[in-house]
Design a protein around this motif. Sequence first.
Motif, PDB file in Angstrom:
ATOM      1  N   LEU A 250     -37.427   3.594  10.910  1.00 23.05           N
ATOM      2  CA  LEU A 250     -37.881   4.523  11.953  1.00 23.05           C
ATOM      3  C   LEU A 250     -38.343   5.875  11.406  1.00 23.05           C
ATOM      4  O   LEU A 250     -39.036   6.616  12.107  1.00 23.05           O
ATOM      5  CB  LEU A 250     -36.752   4.754  12.972  1.00 23.05           C
ATOM      6  N   SER A 251     -37.937   6.228  10.191  1.00 26.54           N
ATOM      7  CA  SER A 251     -38.301   7.549   9.655  1.00 26.54           C
ATOM      8  C   SER A 251     -39.267   7.467   8.484  1.00 26.54           C
ATOM      9  O   SER A 251     -40.147   8.310   8.339  1.00 26.54           O
ATOM     10  CB  SER A 251     -37.054   8.286   9.164  1.00 26.54           C
ATOM     11  N   SER A 252     -39.061   6.471   7.614  1.00 35.28           N
ATOM     12  CA  SER A 252     -39.921   6.389   6.427  1.00 35.28           C
ATOM     13  C   SER A 252     -41.295   5.868   6.826  1.00 35.28           C
ATOM     14  O   SER A 252     -41.380   4.887   7.561  1.00 35.28           O
ATOM     15  CB  SER A 252     -39.336   5.424   5.406  1.00 35.28           C
ATOM     16  N   PRO A 253     -42.355   6.504   6.347  1.00 33.64           N
ATOM     17  CA  PRO A 253     -43.679   5.993   6.676  1.00 33.64           C
ATOM     18  C   PRO A 253     -43.937   4.655   5.981  1.00 33.64           C
ATOM     19  O   PRO A 253     -43.264   4.340   4.996  1.00 33.64           O
ATOM     20  CB  PRO A 253     -44.618   7.074   6.133  1.00 33.64           C
ATOM     21  N   PRO A 254     -44.901   3.871   6.480  1.00 31.12           N
ATOM     22  CA  PRO A 254     -45.190   2.589   5.831  1.00 31.12           C
ATOM     23  C   PRO A 254     -45.741   2.802   4.421  1.00 31.12           C
ATOM     24  O   PRO A 254     -46.176   3.913   4.084  1.00 31.12           O
ATOM     25  CB  PRO A 254     -46.241   1.934   6.733  1.00 31.12           C
ATOM     26  N   PRO A 255     -45.741   1.758   3.580  1.00 30.68           N
ATOM     27  CA  PRO A 255     -46.269   1.898   2.224  1.00 30.68           C
ATOM     28  C   PRO A 255     -47.703   2.420   2.247  1.00 30.68           C
ATOM     29  O   PRO A 255     -48.461   2.109   3.173  1.00 30.68           O
ATOM     30  CB  PRO A 255     -46.235   0.467   1.665  1.00 30.68           C
ATOM     31  N   ASN A 256     -48.060   3.216   1.270  1.00 32.96           N
ATOM     32  CA  ASN A 256     -49.413   3.777   1.109  1.00 32.96           C
ATOM     33  C   ASN A 256     -49.798   4.805   2.173  1.00 32.96           C
ATOM     34  O   ASN A 256     -50.953   5.196   2.273  1.00 32.96           O
ATOM     35  CB  ASN A 256     -50.493   2.678   1.064  1.00 32.96           C
ATOM     36  N   SER A 257     -48.847   5.233   2.997  1.00 28.68           N
ATOM     37  CA  SER A 257     -49.160   6.271   3.983  1.00 28.68           C
ATOM     38  C   SER A 257     -48.989   7.640   3.320  1.00 28.68           C
ATOM     39  O   SER A 257     -48.119   7.823   2.475  1.00 28.68           O
ATOM     40  CB  SER A 257     -48.193   6.143   5.166  1.00 28.68           C
ATOM     41  N   SER A 258     -49.830   8.582   3.726  1.00 32.00           N
ATOM     42  CA  SER A 258     -49.679   9.931   3.150  1.00 32.00           C
ATOM     43  C   SER A 258     -48.782  10.803   4.033  1.00 32.00           C
ATOM     44  O   SER A 258     -48.538  11.972   3.729  1.00 32.00           O
ATOM     45  CB  SER A 258     -51.068  10.576   3.023  1.00 32.00           C
ATOM     46  N   LEU A 259     -48.292  10.229   5.133  1.00 30.96           N
ATOM     47  CA  LEU A 259     -47.471  11.019   6.063  1.00 30.96           C
ATOM     48  C   LEU A 259     -46.073  11.283   5.492  1.00 30.96           C
ATOM     49  O   LEU A 259     -45.526  10.440   4.786  1.00 30.96           O
ATOM     50  CB  LEU A 259     -47.315  10.260   7.388  1.00 30.96           C
ATOM     51  N   PRO A 260     -45.492  12.449   5.820  1.00 33.25           N
ATOM     52  CA  PRO A 260     -44.099  12.684   5.388  1.00 33.25           C
ATOM     53  C   PRO A 260     -43.137  11.875   6.264  1.00 33.25           C
ATOM     54  O   PRO A 260     -43.557  11.250   7.240  1.00 33.25           O
ATOM     55  CB  PRO A 260     -43.913  14.185   5.634  1.00 33.25           C
ATOM     56  N   ARG A 261     -41.860  11.924   5.933  1.00 31.87           N
ATOM     57  CA  ARG A 261     -40.874  11.227   6.779  1.00 31.87           C
ATOM     58  C   ARG A 261     -40.829  11.863   8.169  1.00 31.87           C
ATOM     59  O   ARG A 261     -40.997  13.068   8.306  1.00 31.87           O
ATOM     60  CB  ARG A 261     -39.488  11.309   6.135  1.00 31.87           C
TER      61      ARG A 261
END
Length: 420
Positions: A250-261
């Motif tokens: 629910l907090s960690s972005p998906p792989p290869n995403s540039s979004l922060p937690r």
Amino acid sequence: MMAPHSEVENEENIVRLPAPEKPRMSESPPRLIIIGAGSRGNAYARALGEATNGICAAVVEPIAYKRQALGRAYIWGDDGQPADGQEFEDWQDFVAWEEARRAKQAAGKEVPEGVDGAFICVQDELHKSVILGLEKLNIHIMCEKPLATNLSDCIDIYKSLLPLDSSKAPGRLFSVGHVLRYSPHNMLLRKLLLEDKVIGDILSVNHTEPVGWWHFAHSYVRGNWRKESTSAPSLLTKSCHDIDVLLWLLSSPPPNSSLPRHLPSNVSSLGARQFFSKHRKPAAAKSATNCLSCPHEPDCMFSAKKIYVGNDLRGLGSGNTGWPVKIVVPDIEDYLATSGRTAGEEAILKELAADYDANTPADEISKKNWFGRCVWESDNDVCDDQVVTMTWDNDDNASAGDGRGPKIAQFHMVSFTAKI
Ligand SMILES: NC(=O)c1ccc[n+]([C@@H]2O[C@H](COP(=O)([O-])OP(=O)(O)OC[C@H]3O[C@@H](n4cnc5c(N)ncnc54)[C@H](O)[C@@H]3O)[C@@H](O)[C@H]2O)c1
């Protein structure tokens, strides 16, 4: 008394996803040392051979029987003897040996091979000193969960791992044994939820951890993790896996995403030791404090005799010599091999008969496990029922479909379940 989701019908029909294939061995496979040859140390030593291209190269363990059993099974073999650098009684001996080995190597002398990484499998409260102690060797580390038993130790560990030059990427791996992240079904679940978005945005999660009534009695009433003062709260020692998985989903972005937690905005928790306390002791147990001398034992489902020697759960009578039987008598297999089943049973019963009374020094009580102790008379104080609620606010900077909307996760750790 059963928690929701604790029963699975037709367990034999469950389809289990296969583990990833064992990779091919390279010409110089990574060499790993196991620090702490208990349940987890043995699990990693076995997994190294079965599922990885690494080598179990050395073991550290103060208890000679455990050290040699792991060494024979995974390092030097049944007929072999430990070579220099393959066994140590304490992690500090290993650090001293490795420093001396490197000094000799630097002086051009011939030396045995060193190790590339360590599995830290000692008890929770020792993690910090071992991590900080290995620091000077600059090797890869996998430390068992929980990382530490309090926040200040976590911060000290974090600081010790930061690279000296913060502009450079760390030159080594550090991981914590949150093993649920590596189960094939959880990896698939994360891909389905975060990458394939099969159910769209997640709005609400209800997650139960059924610890299992006799597992709870073994580990959190009679065993290592029963007291906050010598271990930590059960939410940390048991459910850090579940909280980690919830945050991973629910907090960690998906792989290869540039979004922060996307961190929760609120976290609250309530829990108690509701069940395993003296006021629930059946009158028929009278003043007994140990199952082996208790008049109520034949009728008590928590009887240590039934749990460790009986046929119905995972006692010796069921043919099991692994956990939890091995935790009570680590060399149970030797008893069976050399003196037979009755001797094995007697060894377990002898251990179960150990008890303490008002004259036993407090530190002697707290540093030992008392597997025959009455579950209503133990010195346990950790919660046996606890809930956690986490809520997330909308991330106003995110786009629709990023999965960063408001949501709620409810977690429930409950000990009174049939399933473990
Ligand atoms: N990832 C999981 O699912 C999982 C499950 C159970 C336990 N754990 C964690 O793994 C760790 C070990 O748990 P366990 O059940 O294997 O405990 P254990 O008691 O079976 O093993 C710990 C071992 O460390 C040894 N030890 C003590 N001092 C030492 C020292 N100075 N140097 C080297 N070894 C030393 C002990 O003698 C013992 O054999 C704990 O932190 C526990 O919380 C993780």
